[in-house]
Scaffold this active site. Structure first.
Site, PDB file in Angstrom:
ATOM      1  N   ASP A 131       0.865  -1.388   0.202  1.00 11.71           N
ATOM      2  CA  ASP A 131       0.095   0.215  -0.055  1.00 11.71           C
ATOM      3  C   ASP A 131       0.824   1.249   0.074  1.00 11.71           C
ATOM      4  OD1 ASP A 131       1.002  -0.460   1.932  1.00 11.71           O
ATOM      5  OD2 ASP A 131      -1.322   0.288   3.281  1.00 11.71           O
TER       6      ASP A 131
ATOM      7  N   ARG B  94       5.242   4.658   5.681  1.00 10.49           N
ATOM      8  CA  ARG B  94       5.047   4.695   7.602  1.00 10.49           C
ATOM      9  C   ARG B  94       4.990   3.242   8.262  1.00 10.49           C
ATOM     10  NH1 ARG B  94      -0.448   6.116   5.674  1.00 10.49           N
ATOM     11  NH2 ARG B  94      -1.711   3.889   5.191  1.00 10.49           N
ATOM     12  N   ASP B  95       4.714   3.399   9.311  1.00 18.95           N
ATOM     13  CA  ASP B  95       4.905   1.429   9.884  1.00 18.95           C
ATOM     14  C   ASP B  95       3.446   0.222   9.643  1.00 18.95           C
ATOM     15  OD1 ASP B  95       2.757   2.998  11.179  1.00 18.95           O
ATOM     16  OD2 ASP B  95       2.902   2.795  13.319  1.00 18.95           O
ATOM     17  N   GLU B  96       3.678   0.546   8.320  1.00 14.13           N
ATOM     18  CA  GLU B  96       2.106  -0.177   7.202  1.00 14.13           C
ATOM     19  C   GLU B  96       2.660  -1.413   6.517  1.00 14.13           C
ATOM     20  OE1 GLU B  96      -1.258   1.479   7.412  1.00 14.13           O
ATOM     21  OE2 GLU B  96      -1.970  -0.300   6.054  1.00 14.13           O
TER      22      GLU B  96
ATOM     23  N   ASP C 246      -6.419  -2.829  -2.606  1.00 16.69           N
ATOM     24  CA  ASP C 246      -5.790  -1.498  -3.401  1.00 16.69           C
ATOM     25  C   ASP C 246      -5.228  -1.671  -5.178  1.00 16.69           C
ATOM     26  OD1 ASP C 246      -5.678  -0.796  -0.675  1.00 16.69           O
ATOM     27  OD2 ASP C 246      -3.729   0.099  -1.063  1.00 16.69           O
TER      28      ASP C 246
ATOM     29  N   TRP D  13     -12.769  -6.917  -0.868  1.00 13.03           N
ATOM     30  CA  TRP D  13     -10.697  -6.683  -0.774  1.00 13.03           C
ATOM     31  C   TRP D  13      -9.915  -7.888  -1.003  1.00 13.03           C
ATOM     32  CZ3 TRP D  13     -12.073  -1.993   0.081  1.00 13.03           C
ATOM     33  CH2 TRP D  13     -11.224  -0.834   0.275  1.00 13.03           C
TER      34      TRP D  13
ATOM     35  N   GLU E 271      -2.829   9.234  -0.998  1.00 17.70           N
ATOM     36  CA  GLU E 271      -3.063   7.943  -0.464  1.00 17.70           C
ATOM     37  C   GLU E 271      -4.767   8.353  -0.375  1.00 17.70           C
ATOM     38  OE1 GLU E 271      -2.209   6.962   3.595  1.00 17.70           O
ATOM     39  OE2 GLU E 271      -4.046   5.325   3.553  1.00 17.70           O
TER      40      GLU E 271
ATOM     41  N   HIS F 162       0.769   6.681  -2.536  1.00 14.58           N
ATOM     42  CA  HIS F 162       0.072   4.994  -2.639  1.00 14.58           C
ATOM     43  C   HIS F 162      -0.509   5.418  -3.911  1.00 14.58           C
ATOM     44  CE1 HIS F 162      -0.827   3.886   1.628  1.00 14.58           C
ATOM     45  NE2 HIS F 162      -2.282   3.651   1.160  1.00 14.58           N
TER      46      HIS F 162
HETATM   47  C1  BGC Z   1      -4.366   1.259   3.745  1.00 14.86           C
HETATM   48  C2  BGC Z   1      -5.125   1.216   2.090  1.00 14.86           C
HETATM   49  C3  BGC Z   1      -5.700  -0.214   2.654  1.00 14.86           C
HETATM   50  C4  BGC Z   1      -6.598   0.395   3.721  1.00 14.86           C
HETATM   51  C5  BGC Z   1      -7.978  -0.909   4.362  1.00 14.86           C
HETATM   52  C6  BGC Z   1      -4.537   1.697   5.232  1.00 14.86           C
HETATM   53  O1  BGC Z   1      -4.252   1.466   6.117  1.00 14.86           O
HETATM   54  O2  BGC Z   1      -3.071   1.922   3.350  1.00 14.86           O
HETATM   55  O3  BGC Z   1      -4.013   1.325   1.145  1.00 14.86           O
HETATM   56  O4  BGC Z   1      -6.982  -0.616   1.725  1.00 14.86           O
HETATM   57  O5  BGC Z   1      -5.601   0.357   4.295  1.00 14.86           O
HETATM   58  O6  BGC Z   1      -8.413  -0.443   5.611  1.00 14.86           O
END
Ligand code: BGC
Length: 931
Positions: free
Chosen positions: A499, A503-505, A512, A564, A780, A796
């Site tokens: 995504d 960041r911390d993800e 997406d 999703w 994003e 994003h």
């Molecule tokens: C992500 C998104 C993702 C979404 C769904 C976000 O934190 O960055 O790209 O699809 O969460 O909840």
């Protein structure tokens, strides 16, 4: 048809791993051999690899009429045309992509040399050059070593900030001496170092991959890497060394921002097989005779927080024979990660480019900020001189605050900081290994003296995928946005589509990249990567059919929403349409059926309301908001989930037919019909002429999926147009779901001008607005400049939607006909929109390169196209009459290679075969567009 100069150059694509490419004897490589590899996630682990080749010919109507594949165990045999593994004989037909190997059973380590003979239209044979691949280790018993590592954190420096929360072990260094006693004929290393690893032989790094191996759910699957290392060995004493980083195997976080699968301490499995010319063999495997230390220079590493490197702790010669490792510990035999060992069949991540900074400022004394001019993904190479013990800190960010310092709020808890401590004594160069950042700006503190622009270089790091196309046009803003998209897409390849990179993800969120994946296929060769991601989804599937919203499921979100996880069904369609790759559909069909069956259980009276994220990130009413609270902007769960599930059922019906499963096809078809009925009965308002609240997305989806009864289509379409023109004043009002279909729905309905408006807008919300605010990637959020930083990445790609598809298919006019997929038949129907004067694009399809370059001026339309061998195209050429068209300067009626079908809607419809064509159409109808 001109047969005389028909000459086919054949380009082979084996289903090769990059390892196999490395083993091709360079002397055998023909100039044209492009061993980029084709969608085969099974690859060298597969006993039935697939073989593809690509022909090049300038001739018109060039076609393969027959082919013969030879696969041999040795080059010598192949040269004598002895396919001792497989000889297909002469097989009539045009198939040149994904031919499944059906020869003798292939065994572990088998070297396979192959070539193909192709007969042209005149039945003249053309032999290709030779390519080869080598099979991997097919059986678990092939692996003789043990997983080794250390089952404790030792006095590791766990974290710089918050020990409980950021997990950053020091890197682990492993080594082993061995002796080479005879003459080596071939040496091959197979290894897997989790989470991340680098391999060294006799002090030299093996391979140029970084952040390797690729990401998987290690409980289910573990990638191993293979290298031919014959040239790394020397007679006498040798040493092998591996550095282990944490990656996702020693997860950087375990509780926040989401509960994360922690896995275990880093570990290694390695097998080095040395074959001698006398036929004997030596095995060097990972076991407890190896030595290990965590006391090397990399004192801390993880992907979010960065790396700490103390050059004073370097261990010169650590991966060379003769190094004194008496102070190292004995490696422990540890438990295996559990997942199936599989050859990594996606291109590795590499440093794919470098960038020089464009500006350097000093907002506070001693605090230097570099601007790289581009939001990029990777890390920096630092050059520095200074006294030993000086620590230089590099912190990364996407944006600056107004005082010129870094804006860090949107990184959330990611520290994004690399620290280098100098050893002193001259110029030192440092690049981190086991981290990466998403950034444009770098703050340097602690630098001895003043840095210059030359002190820093940005290293661009991503999956090293081949470029699949280029698009340019007369509209500068479109070109700029396109560049932003390309930077964003490739920066978010991390052996899975992520995504975001900063960041911390950094997770593989399925939603997406569902239909959006098709657009990416025009930018990069994504076949293998997305094939791998489908495998991640299948690996993540629970016994009850549920698929996590994030795959691999480092964040295990089994929420059973439709949109999703529907990527598991939608992405195989991208691979089918764009690459004619049926293998992904075939392999994952059972898993898709299981998911469909699970989700069908949530249908109530023909409607399914399982939704979690809505039409994620529509432009909100208040610039500070992340998510809109306005019910008119939102789209209801019933619309989103039911229309998407209907679309999935339609795809499943097609897949079932393709795989010859008539009962399934009927079952899915019937269920789809029930949904369609209920959808129209319950959600359509005949009075209003739209579905539910009639949001942009509530109009787009039913139109895109053909849910709207034909008598009502116009009304729903008009509602969409009104929403866009009257309410949004020509702006996008969709989020990630509606946006994946929006541009094409408008174009099909005859309003490509509105899609053009979106593409050229510079006011909020639009991609052009992002550009005007200085964006060099895609945000994003439509309001990324003003929204809360809690979820606000500057890189994003989900809001790109179907825009890239629209550029290639609708502006350039390069579209694969789903009835003859993989661009076997191309539909070329460029839209003449707004003030667009020219478009130039090419796309590399499985059959070869397709080109379309058009220009219009003073009522004339000038169009050059190239169609590859074995393909045909139907072209829709703007024209007022056939008499006004020439091709290559000759009146169209007199051109033999074209077949004029008819004149419809201001366009001449013409069939062409392969070759290059230059059409000029005079006096074209204006079609209501400005010229
Ligand atoms: C992500 C998104 C993702 C979404 C769904 C976000 O934190 O960055 O790209 O699809 O969460 O909840």
């Amino acid at each position: 048809m001109n047969q005389t100069n028909l000459k086919l150059n054949i380009v082979l694509f084996a289903s090769l791993s990059w390892f196999a490419v490395a083993t091709v004897n360079a002397a055998l490589l023909p100039v044209e051999l492009r061993c980029e590899y084709r969608a085969d996630p099974l690859g060298i682990d597969a006993v039935q690899p697939r073989l593809s080749w690509c022909e090049q010919s300038a001739a018109r109507g060039a076609k393969q009429t027959a082919s013969r594949i030879l696969v041999a165990t040795s080059l010598a045999l192949l040269k004598q045309n002895n396919g001792d593994l497989w000889d297909t004989g002469k097989v009539a037909g045009e198939q040149a992509a994904s031919v499944s190997y059906a020869g003798k059973r292939l065994i572990s380590r088998q070297q396979c040399f192959w070539k193909v003979c192709v007969w042209d239209n005149a039945d003249k044979p053309h032999w290709s050059d030779v390519a080869s691949w080598t099979m991997g280790l097919l059986e678990p018993e092939d692996w003789k070593g043990n997983w080794i590592g250390l089952t404790e954190s030792l006095p590791d420096k766990l974290a710089t900030t918050n020990a409980a929360f950021s997990r950053r072990l020091a890197a682990r260094w492993l080594r082993k001496n061995f002796t080479v006693s005879r003459q080596v004929s071939r040496a091959t290393v197979y290894f897997s170092g989790l989470g991340l690893s680098e391999l060294y032989l006799n002090g030299q790094k093996v391979g140029n991959e970084v952040l390797s191996p690729g990401l998987t759910d290690y409980n289910k699957r573990v990638f191993y890497i293979t290298h031919d290392v014959t040239d790394f060995l020397r007679s006498g004493n040798n040493a092998v060394g591996v550095i282990l980083g944490n990656g996702r195997y020693y997860a950087p976080r375990i509780r926040k921002p989401a509960k994360t699968e922690p896995f275990d301490f880093p570990k290694l499995l390695l097998q080095l097989e040395v074959e001698y010319t006398d036929g004997s063999q030596q095995l060097i495997v990972s076991d407890d005779s190896w030595k290990i230390t965590n006391n090397g220079p990399i004192q801390a590493n993880n992907e979010y927080d960065g790396e700490e490197y103390d050059a004073r702790r370097e261990m010169p010669g650590w991966a060379q024979a003769g190094f004194d490792a008496t102070r190292w510990m004995a490696a422990q035999v540890v438990k295996a990660p559990g997942g199936q060992l599989s050859a990594q069949m996606i291109e590795p991540i590499r440093v794919t480019g470098t960038i020089k900074p464009v500006a350097l400022t000093e907002p506070k004394p001693g605090v230097f900020v570099f601007d790289l001019g581009q939001n990029m993904v990777g890390w920096c190479r630092l050059q520095v001189r200074g006294p030993a013990g000086t620590s230089v800190s590099l912190r990364h960010a996407e944006r600056l605050k107004s005082d010129g310092s870094l804006y860090l709020a949107n990184l959330r808890t990611a520290q994004a900081t690399d620290i280098y401590t100098l050893k002193g004594g001259g110029r030192e160069v440092y690049e981190p290994r086991f981290t990466y950042h998403g950034f444009r700006y770098v703050e340097i503190t602690g630098f001895p003296g003043k840095p210059t622009l030359a002190s820093l270089t940005g290293c661009v790091v991503n999956d090293d995928l081949a470029t699949a196309g280029v698009f340019t046009c007369s509209q500068g803003m479109i070109n700029r946005i396109y560049q932003n998209v390309v930077w964003g897409v490739r920066g978010n390849y991390r052996s899975m589509p992520t995504d975001c990179p900063q960041r911390d993800e950094r997770q593989g969120w399925l939603g997406d990249r569902s239909e959006e994946s098709k657009g990416e296929s025009y930018l990069f060769d994504i076949a293998a990567l997305y094939g791998k991601w489908e495998q991640d989804m299948a690996d993540a599937q629970k016994g009850n059919g549920s698929i996590s919203d994030v795959c691999p499921p480092y964040w295990a979100f089994y929420s059973d929403n439709v949109t999703w996880p529907s990527s598991a069904v939608i992405i195989p369609c991208t691979l089918l349409d764009q690459y004619a790759d049926t293998s992904v559909v075939a392999r994952h069909y059972p898993s898709m059926v299981k998911w469909i069956d699970r989700m069908s259980g949530f249908i109530t009276n023909g409607i399914i309301g399982r939704d979690k994220y809505g039409d994620w990130c529509v432009p909100p009413e208040d610039p500070k908001l992340i998510h809109s609270k306005d019910p008119a902007r939102k789209t209801s769960p019933e619309i989103l989930a039911t229309s998407y599930f209907y679309h999935c059922l339609e795809l499943m019906t097609a897949y079932a037919k393709l795989l010859n499963q008539p009962a399934d096809a009927q079952r899915f078809g019937q269920l789809a019909e029930q949904l369609k009925l209920a959808f129209n009965e319950k959600l359509y308002s005949p009075q209003a002429g739209y579905y539910d609240n009639g949001s942009q997305t509530a109009c787009v989806l039913p139109l895109a999926f053909n849910l709207v009864p034909s008598a009502e289509r116009e009304r729903v379409f008009n509602r969409l147009v009104d929403k866009i023109s009257l309410e949004s004043k020509g702006h996008v009002g969709t989020g990630l779901i509606g946006g994946q279909w929006l541009n094409r729905v408008l174009t099909e309905g005859g309003r490509a001008d509105l899609a053009y408006c979106f593409a050229t807008n510079t006011t909020y919300p639009s991609w052009g607005y992002m550009v005007e605010q200085g964006a060099t990637t895609i945000w994003e959020l439509w309001n990324g400049d003003t929204a809360d930083p809690a979820m606000n990445s500057g890189n994003h790609v989900m809001l790109v939607g179907d825009w890239v598809i629209w550029l290639y298919e609708n502006l350039a006019g390069i579209k694969s006909d789903p009835a003859q997929p993989g661009f076997k038949h191309i539909i070329m129907q460029p839209q003449l929109v707004g003030d667009l004067k020219f478009v130039e694009a090419w796309h590399r399809s499985p059959f070869g390169r397709i080109e379309s370059a058009w220009r219009r001026s003073k009522g004339n339309f000038d169009w050059r196209i190239i169609i590859p061998p074995n393909s045909t195209a139907t072209i829709y050429l703007p024209a007022s009459s056939v008499n006004q068209i020439t091709e290559g300067g000759i009146a169209l009626e007199n051109v033999k290679a074209v077949n004029i079908l008819n004149l419809e809607g201001g366009r001449a419809v013409i069939e062409v075969g392969s070759g290059s064509y230059h059409f000029i159409s005079r006096d074209i109808p204006s079609g209501g567009h400005r010229d």
